[in-house]
Design a protein around this motif. Structure first.
Motif, mmCIF file in Angstrom:
data_model
loop_
_atom_site.group_PDB
_atom_site.id
_atom_site.type_symbol
_atom_site.label_atom_id
_atom_site.label_comp_id
_atom_site.label_asym_id
_atom_site.label_seq_id
_atom_site.Cartn_x
_atom_site.Cartn_y
_atom_site.Cartn_z
ATOM 1 N N LEU A 7 0.945 3.689 -10.521
ATOM 2 C CA LEU A 7 1.562 2.550 -11.201
ATOM 3 C C LEU A 7 1.917 1.419 -10.243
ATOM 4 O O LEU A 7 2.161 0.281 -10.658
ATOM 5 N N LYS A 8 1.901 1.699 -8.947
ATOM 6 C CA LYS A 8 2.314 0.698 -7.954
ATOM 7 C C LYS A 8 1.127 -0.153 -7.526
ATOM 8 O O LYS A 8 0.686 -0.139 -6.372
ATOM 9 N N LEU A 64 9.252 12.520 -23.861
ATOM 10 C CA LEU A 64 9.510 13.455 -22.772
ATOM 11 C C LEU A 64 9.363 12.775 -21.410
ATOM 12 O O LEU A 64 10.204 12.928 -20.522
ATOM 13 N N ILE A 65 8.300 12.002 -21.244
ATOM 14 C CA ILE A 65 8.067 11.326 -19.970
ATOM 15 C C ILE A 65 9.135 10.267 -19.717
ATOM 16 O O ILE A 65 9.623 10.108 -18.594
ATOM 17 N N LEU A 66 9.509 9.533 -20.756
ATOM 18 C CA LEU A 66 10.538 8.508 -20.583
ATOM 19 C C LEU A 66 11.894 9.124 -20.259
ATOM 20 O O LEU A 66 12.676 8.543 -19.500
ATOM 21 N N LEU A 68 1.264 6.512 -18.083
ATOM 22 C CA LEU A 68 2.110 7.624 -18.521
ATOM 23 C C LEU A 68 1.271 8.827 -18.942
ATOM 24 O O LEU A 68 1.717 9.982 -18.811
ATOM 25 N N GLU A 69 0.053 8.588 -19.452
ATOM 26 C CA GLU A 69 -0.850 9.703 -19.771
ATOM 27 C C GLU A 69 -1.175 10.502 -18.510
ATOM 28 O O GLU A 69 -1.222 11.739 -18.538
ATOM 29 N N LEU A 70 -1.400 9.815 -17.392
ATOM 30 C CA LEU A 70 -1.649 10.524 -16.142
ATOM 31 C C LEU A 70 -0.444 11.384 -15.766
ATOM 32 O O LEU A 70 -0.597 12.520 -15.295
ATOM 33 N N GLN A 71 0.751 10.844 -15.997
ATOM 34 C CA GLN A 71 1.958 11.597 -15.655
ATOM 35 C C GLN A 71 2.121 12.835 -16.530
ATOM 36 O O GLN A 71 2.494 13.915 -16.045
#
Length: 505
Positions: free
Chosen positions: A483-484, A348-350, A424-427
């Motif tokens: 992520l940056k 889903l995130i991807l 991605l878990e945070l997202q």
């Protein structure tokens, strides 16, 4: 396996039991095995068939047995000792070793001029501050003063400083070598909780990273999973007797585990004993179970669903729904909950954020082919039933948070790539209704408190260890900005992202 062809044949020295290790002697006449935590051997004929029952060689706990070249003795690890046993007589001797290491001593002053600082506690930023680090600890956080900008300082006036991230559920190995540590740091991860691994490999990583021999995060680990008589994963240990369980608990004490995780086939009564023993050692416990684990004093629960000794999930229905009692037990017991929501939810995130696979860290450390392979999983997001399942699980996680429960961020890597998975878990937590503040707190302060190191880690405060991440952007508004990563600071030592992405020369 016959070398001249033919079908492989299974050898079962002890029926209905899992063996920790097995090693064939160089002369082919014996098989060494570890069963019930102790070392035994059994005679073998030229056809590779057992010709008798296993004979016990040691009464102490044995790990990783290796034969001598003449097949007359075996060397094995026994907790924090290396030993040799002679096959004919059973005589055991300790092999004395002088193995010492020291934590890296970081000297000098480092000043970070932060345009924005998220301290891990407040829901908003502190602005235009200087974070002064002496050695490996934060000496002070104060209003900006240009007079401090001498010597070793970092200009982050157009960036955001946040506490170093915790990965609360990952399983590592030694196959990645030094790259493993750099990977974590490159994604802003300065602490890793490992609920199940080879304890000797985990100790090697901890000592290498803490001594500064290799760059890497702080390591908080449980050794092998405490399981019942049979196991599925190689990082689990089948504990079929009270005597073996006692040996495993003593190994945990001697090797200084940070937690104990009980696994799927461990009976409830044994889980209660393990929780009490762990608490006497001053460490926490976790499992997949919710009840009676909560009543037995277990400190944490892993995953939204996952395997259970009951043959079904007491936490999650077949339609991915959780009943109110799941939320209530977690909230009222204050068991730490690491849902690893990204493990099922990554497609889903991807699908919604394909740019996640184009960041500099992932391309440099994993490569374009890995990005392309992972991107193919996004197609599952086209399935309405799948989307509904992930939404339902996310609703449960959010309900636990809103009810006063403690939720921390973890991923179950290496099922997903180290480092990237936590980002991605945070997202996905934010997608499920967490605010960016709540998501980042789950991977910083609350994680540190769950591990038992909240007085030293998890927030940016005077006196705490200097673990921080400097990122571009505004992560309290846009969670993807965590992520940056520009610079990761671990234990007062700064690692610019360009150095972390370059292999050592």
């Amino acid at each position: 396996v016959p070398l001249d062809g033919g079908e492989p044949r299974r050898i079962t020295p002890v029926a209905f039991r899992s063996l920790s290790y097995a090693a064939w002697s160089p002369d082919g006449r014996a098989l060494a095995l570890v069963e019930d935590g102790r070392l035994s051997i059994t005679a073998m004929n030229e056809k590779g068939e057992m010709t008798g029952s296993p004979r016990r060689l040691s009464s102490d706990l044995a790990d990783a047995p290796r034969w001598s070249g003449d097949s007359k003795s075996l060397v094995y690890l026994s907790m924090d000792r290396l030993k040799r046993v002679f096959v004919d007589t059973g005589r055991t001797e300790e092999i004395k070793l002088q193995l010492e290491w020291q934590p890296e001593k970081v000297a000098g002053r480092l000043v970070i001029h932060a345009g924005r600082m998220f301290d891990g506690k407040s829901a908003d930023y502190h602005r235009n501050l200087d974070i002064v680090v002496e050695g490996n600890r934060i000496k002070e956080v104060r209003p900006h003063s240009q007079s401090l900008h001498t010597g070793n300082w970092i200009d982050a006036t157009d960036k955001t400083v946040i506490p170093g991230l915790f990965e609360m559920h990952a399983h590592q190995g030694i196959s990645l070598g030094e790259k493993q540590g750099r990977t974590w740091l490159a994604f802003g991860v300065t602490s890793v909780r490992e609920p199940g691994t080879d304890p000797y490999e985990a100790l090697e990583s901890r000592e290498a990273w803490e001594s500064g021999r290799r760059p890497g995060p702080r390591e908080f680990f449980c050794g092998r999973l405490f399981d019942g008589s049979r196991v599925f994963y190689s990082i689990a240990e089948g504990l079929a007797s009270d005597a073996h369980l006692d040996l495993a608990l003593e190994r945990a004490r001697r090797l200084e585990y940070d937690l104990i995780k009980t696994y799927v086939r461990m009976p409830d009564a044994a889980q209660k004993k393990i929780a009490a023993a762990a608490h006497r050692m001053g460490i926490g416990t976790s499992s997949h179970e919710i009840y009676p684990a909560a009543a037995h004093g277990m400190d944490g629960m892993e995953h939204t669903g996952a395997t259970s000794r009951r043959g079904y999930s007491p936490k999650l229905s077949a339609m991915s729904r959780s009943y109110g009692d799941v939320v209530e037990i977690l909230a009222r017991s204050q068991m730490n909950y690491t849902p690893t929501l990204i493990l099922p939810g990554v497609p889903l995130i991807l699908a919604e954020n394909p740019e996640s696979l184009k960041n500099a860290q992932f391309i440099a450390l994993y490569g374009e082919k890995a990005a392309q392979a992972l991107a193919t999983r996004a197609v599952m997001a086209n399935n309405p039933a799948f989307r509904d399942s992930i939404a339902a699980q996310g609703k449960t996680v959010l309900s636990v948070l809103k009810a006063g429960g403690r939720v921390t961020a973890g991923t179950d890597s290496p099922f997903l790539p180290y480092g990237l998975a936590l980002q991605l878990e945070l997202q996905i937590l934010v997608r499920s209704g967490f605010t960016p503040f709540e998501a980042i707190r789950s991977a910083t302060l609350w994680s540190a408190e769950a591990v038992g190191v909240g007085s030293d880690l998890g927030s940016i405060e005077r006196g705490k260890l200097a673990d921080m991440v400097i990122v571009e952007g505004d992560p309290l508004q846009k969670i993807e900005d965590t992520l940056k990563v520009s610079v990761t600071i671990k234990n007062g030592k700064a690692y610019p992202i360009k150095d972390l992405l370059a292999a050592p020369k």
